[in-house]
Design an enzyme around this catalytic site. Sequence first.
Site, mmCIF file in Angstrom:
data_model
loop_
_atom_site.group_PDB
_atom_site.id
_atom_site.type_symbol
_atom_site.label_atom_id
_atom_site.label_comp_id
_atom_site.label_asym_id
_atom_site.label_seq_id
_atom_site.Cartn_x
_atom_site.Cartn_y
_atom_site.Cartn_z
ATOM 1 N N CYS A 93 0.798 -1.220 0.000
ATOM 2 C CA CYS A 93 0.000 0.000 0.000
ATOM 3 C C CYS A 93 0.840 1.285 0.000
ATOM 4 O O CYS A 93 1.464 1.594 -1.005
ATOM 5 C CB CYS A 93 -0.976 -0.056 1.168
ATOM 6 S SG CYS A 93 -2.499 0.835 0.834
ATOM 7 N N HIS A 194 -3.753 -5.837 1.713
ATOM 8 C CA HIS A 194 -3.321 -5.977 3.109
ATOM 9 C C HIS A 194 -4.400 -6.687 3.881
ATOM 10 O O HIS A 194 -5.222 -7.378 3.270
ATOM 11 C CB HIS A 194 -3.000 -4.604 3.714
ATOM 12 C CG HIS A 194 -4.018 -3.565 3.431
ATOM 13 N ND1 HIS A 194 -5.232 -3.544 4.047
ATOM 14 C CD2 HIS A 194 -4.021 -2.539 2.545
ATOM 15 C CE1 HIS A 194 -5.920 -2.515 3.591
ATOM 16 N NE2 HIS A 194 -5.221 -1.887 2.669
HETATM 17 N N1 GLN Z 1 -1.652 7.429 0.174
HETATM 18 C C1 GLN Z 1 -2.321 6.230 0.278
HETATM 19 C C2 GLN Z 1 -3.701 6.240 -0.340
HETATM 20 O O1 GLN Z 1 -3.837 6.058 -1.405
HETATM 21 C C3 GLN Z 1 -2.241 5.500 1.496
HETATM 22 C C4 GLN Z 1 -2.448 4.094 1.183
HETATM 23 C C5 GLN Z 1 -2.519 3.319 2.417
HETATM 24 O O2 GLN Z 1 -1.496 2.784 2.873
HETATM 25 N N2 GLN Z 1 -3.709 3.287 2.948
HETATM 26 O O3 GLN Z 1 -4.731 6.364 0.108
#
Ligand code: GLN
Length: 250
Positions: A93, A194
């Site tokens: 992520c 995740h």
């Molecule tokens: N900047 C990210 C998003 O797209 C964060 C992603 C995450 O780890 N939730 O929302």
Amino acid sequence: MRIRVGHLYPEYLNIYADRGNIAVLTRRAALRGHALDVAAIGLGEPVVPGEHDLLYVGGGQDREQSLVAPDLAEKGSSIRDAVAGGTALLAVCGGYQLLGRGYRGRDGSFMPGAGLFPHETAAGETRMIGDVLLECELVPGERVRVAGFENHAGRTVLDSEAEPLGRVLYGFGNDGASGYEGCRVERAIGTYLHGPLLPRNPRLADWLLAQALAHASGSEPRNLEPLPDELEAEAFRVSAERARARGGRG
Ligand code: GLN
């Protein structure tokens, strides 16, 4: 064997129980007689290519990402050298986004990334949230399904020659449009999935372990002795079913 793991920024990038992924690797390694040595790599601490068999970067929101982004960009060339030298890597992520060329926030600001994955991310107006099912080919010719949960506003666009982790069967994936999820470079995998990811995807966990062991022993990756994986199969089934119930892509 001892498998040396470098966990990047565990105090900043950890919002989706990412530590659970490390716990799974530790347990699955121990059941095959191997030990994981996990060391945190924090802000200002160098990544020394060759010193780790596996690097791990978890997820975080934009705020945490902006705190680590300059440091991660500085570590970019050593992370790329480590992966070129056969170190395995898993990025989830927020970590996945920052290992690309960079992330453009809603306010237009650009956070340069580590430049490992050939992609760029821009924050969108809506979040892409829900269970995901992918079809991947971790080993050429062997199709494996990978299930997880995604929650991101960032849209990640892969360069045309980039190799995705898998094809989206259900869910949004990288950008909700391409039909692909994640990215692969050598033994490095980046993904939005995740939940955490590895407890319900033992084949992916073992693929990573096999790559890390190959680096540790200086040999080719070998198949690991199978484990019963009854709970893991059940966790996968529930997760895959939820993704199916959600319906087609996006
Ligand atoms: N900047 C990210 C998003 O797209 C964060 C992603 C995450 O780890 N939730 O929302």
